[in-house]
Every structure is written in structure tokens, then in C-alpha cells.
Design an enzyme around this catalytic site. Sequence first.
Site, short mmCIF file in Angstrom:
data_model
loop_
_atom_site.label_atom_id
_atom_site.label_comp_id
_atom_site.label_asym_id
_atom_site.label_seq_id
_atom_site.Cartn_x
_atom_site.Cartn_y
_atom_site.Cartn_z
N GLU A 244 42.31 -71.91 -17.57
CA GLU A 244 41.49 -71.68 -16.38
C GLU A 244 40.12 -70.57 -16.89
O GLU A 244 41.22 -70.12 -16.76
CB GLU A 244 42.69 -71.72 -15.47
N CYS B 265 37.74 -65.00 -9.90
CA CYS B 265 37.32 -66.76 -11.12
C CYS B 265 35.75 -67.01 -10.42
O CYS B 265 34.87 -67.81 -10.62
CB CYS B 265 38.22 -66.98 -11.96
#
Length: 457
Positions: free
Chosen positions: A209, A243
Amino acid sequence: MKISEILNRQRNYFSSGATKSIATRRKVLIRFRESIKNNESAIIKALKDDFKKPVFESVATEIGVVEKELSLAIKNIWKWQQPKKVNSSILNFPSSDYIYYEPYGVTLIVAPWNYPFQLAIGPMIGAIAAGNTVVVKPSELTPNTSAIISKIIFEVFNPNHVTVVQGDKEVATSLLAERWDYIFFTGSVPVGKIIYKAAAEHLTPVTLELGGKSPCIVDETARIKQAARRIVWGKFVNAGQTCIAPDYILVHTSKKDALLKALSDEITRAFSDNPESSPDFARIINKKNFERLSSMLENVNIYYGGKLTNESLYISPSIVTDVTLEDKIMKEEIFGPLLPVLTYNSKEDVSKIIHSFEKPLSAYVFSRKRSFIKWFNASFSYGGGVINDTLVHFVNDALPFGGVGHSGIGSYHGEESFYTFSHAKSIVKKGTWLDIPVRYAPYEGKIGLLKSFLRWF
Ligand code: NAD
């Protein structure tokens, strides 16, 4: 205890079948949820001590997310674990065909600092629900949160089942030297590559990720005030250290002035004239990131904000204009409260800019023109996104969350987390009451029959 010893114990525990019982997995997940509830104020305090994370954000984006994931797993674990019956192939007649879900075994989860609680615990839920053992390494940059994670895990779990190893990059390197059955990593692209290489040594499957430069497009039909409010929220939550935060804005030239004004009005409304004194605005995680972000503000036009306070690692919510792709702020993922606003005149401009970067983790489009939205979705590849809002795709556990290309490999959340940590084993159960002889040698005279079969089915 040495890492190899921890791993051996977990491997033996897994091999003993102790993680197989679904009832036991469910029970331990219920205990986990209970313990998180009981430690809520300690978690909030730890996040505040680590980087002045606002209480609301700690509840909404850390504890709440994890509790919701836990409740979903607790409710659905029996259903998820059931073998799935699929259509069988006529070529196998008579048979019934199934997919069985089995745990990989001993898993490693490496977490970042920016949502330090949620991004350590979230993947663990899928791993435990699927019947794996877990070693989790939280970030060294959030020592208070890592300590409370450790306390909760040691309270709830047998360490042969789930345990915490704290430490920095050296510790992470020692962990990676071992052979795991699955590695789940959340963090930066450069470290993602290190993880991938280490996993390749043992052919260990991974989820990565990662991050990237997530664009946010505002076209000439967008509701500007509403767009500004939703962008400011998504960009400045966690002081931009998210993010999936919009990294930069591409606004149609005709709406640039209106959007800039609306964005600055919204920042003032949300955080007052002096966001430094607002309880709702977090700090930069450490000096290194503070300096990295400060350097992005050199030689650019600061339209709003731009205040830097060294001692408290405060950077005000800032809007930057007139930047080019050559400026430092456009050369890497920003990951902080700086928002560059670029303009475009045509779809070609949008394409050129977005295609100059690797595939991002997210993308956002503010528009009321269907053809533009359709064009955008068809033209760009990215992890996931939202039309007319930011970040909110994250909250729906029915949507797999993850990147593509340099923004990541694999996905998780909700049911997807369970399958991420499970090997899907395909089984054909063949009947014994009939044995069609076409496939058996000698083949002479059978090719016509074979072709007809292949054509029909
Ligand atoms: P990072 O890659 O520096 O660190 C993440 C983890 O990796 C930490 O636990 C760290 O100790 C460990 N690590 C550091 N160096 C290592 C090495 N050489 N070998 C092995 N492990 C090592 O990332 P970060 O600064 O904590 O987080 C920021 C990045 O994470 C941003 O790029 C952001 O976009 C990304 N991110 C992605 C997601 C997502 O869900 N896709 C979520 C949050 C953050």
C-alpha cells in the site's frame, strides 16, 4: 526474544492448527474490539502526544475505522470462510467445484506513521479473521501510539498468535531477512521496493500500500464553494499527511480566481485566522519532514498561509500558485499541508500533467459535466477515487482499497481484507458413477469429438 525465535513459535502455533477454529478467531476479534474500546482515551492521548492529532480525527480516522472493520469481520467471518460453490465445467462432468479459503500462515505487517493506529491494526483484522498468525511492526516515528498498540496486543493475544515487534529500519531489515508466508506493507514507494525485493527471495506474496501524487481536477462546471470545502477537508485533515489526500489541484483557468478565494475562505472558516492555535490542526511528524516540506515553499508563490514554526513543527495550511512541473513541490508526493493550484485549458493539458507522473493512489474530479467525468475515468489509471468529493471512497468497506502501478499492489478493507490474507484453493469434486473415456489414450478417432466439445462448451 530473537526474531527467528518469535517466527518459529508462530510457525509451530500455526502448524498446530490453533488458528483454524472460526469460533476462536471470532472470540479473539471480539476481545480485540473490547480492548480497543477500553483503551480509547489512551489511544487518543498517544496520537495527540505523537503529532497533536485532533481528538475528532483520532476517533473518526483511527479508532472508528478500526472498530467498524472489526465489527464487520466479527459479523461476517462465518460467511466469508464458507467454501464458495462455482459453476462446474461440462468438460469435467460429473463434478461439483468449490473455492476454499485457507490462511497463508505466518504473516508480517509493516505500518507507517501517518495513521499509525489504523494502518497497523486494520490489516491485522483481515489476517486474524483469515486464520493467520501476525507479527506487526508499527512505525518508530510515533512511539506513543506504538506503545499503546503493543500494550493492547500483549493484553489480548497469545504472542505465538499475534505479537508486536517495535523498532526502526534496522529492525524492519531483520524482519525482512526471515521467510514469511505473507507480507503486508504500508508506506513509501522506495521502501515498498525494498520489501518487494526481500519478499521475492522467498517467493512470498505481498500487498504493498504505497503513495503517489493524487490529482484533484476542478472543471468549469463545478460548484466552487462546495468543492473548496470538500478539498480543504481532504487536504488538511491530519495536516495533509494522508496517502490519499489531493496532492495538487488542476483547475480550469476560468475558475482559478473563484477557487483560490473559496479555498482560502474555507481554510479560515475551518481553522480560524490562526490555524496554529486551532485544536483541529495536527503537526508535522518530525524535523526531517518539516524541512522537506519547508524547502518546497522556497521560490514559489505563496497565495495563502506559508507560516512555519520550527520548534513545534507547525506548517500552516498553505496554497501555492504559479508552480511548474519543474518545481520541487511537483517533483515528489507532498504529504503535508501544502496545496499547489495549477490551471488547465483543455483535456490535453490535464492528460499531459497527469501522465507525467506514475499512476496515483487516488484521483478526484469536481464537475457536473457527465461527458467530462466519463472521459476522466476512461483516460487515467489510479487506485480509486471520488467524483465531487475527496477521500470518502476510503470509508466504504465494500470498496477494495489499494493502488496500481507505483501506488501499490493488491488491496484490502472489509471482505477484501479477508481474501487478501487467504489463499483461494480451487477444488473439483469428481463423481465416480460415470467416466467419459474421450480424454484417455489411445486418441485415435477422438479429435473430432474433442473439437465439438470445445466448440459447444
Ligand atoms: P516509510 O516507507 O518510510 O516507512 C513505513 C514503514 O517501513 C515503517 O514501519 C518503517 O520503519 C519501515 N521501514 C523504513 N525503512 C525501511 C527499510 N529500509 N526496510 C524495511 N522497512 C523500512 O513510510 P512512512 O514515511 O512511514 O509513510 C509515508 C508514506 O506511506 C507515504 O508515501 C504515503 O503515501 C504512504 N502511505 C500509503 C498508504 C496507503 O494506504 N496506500 C497509507 C499511508 C501512507
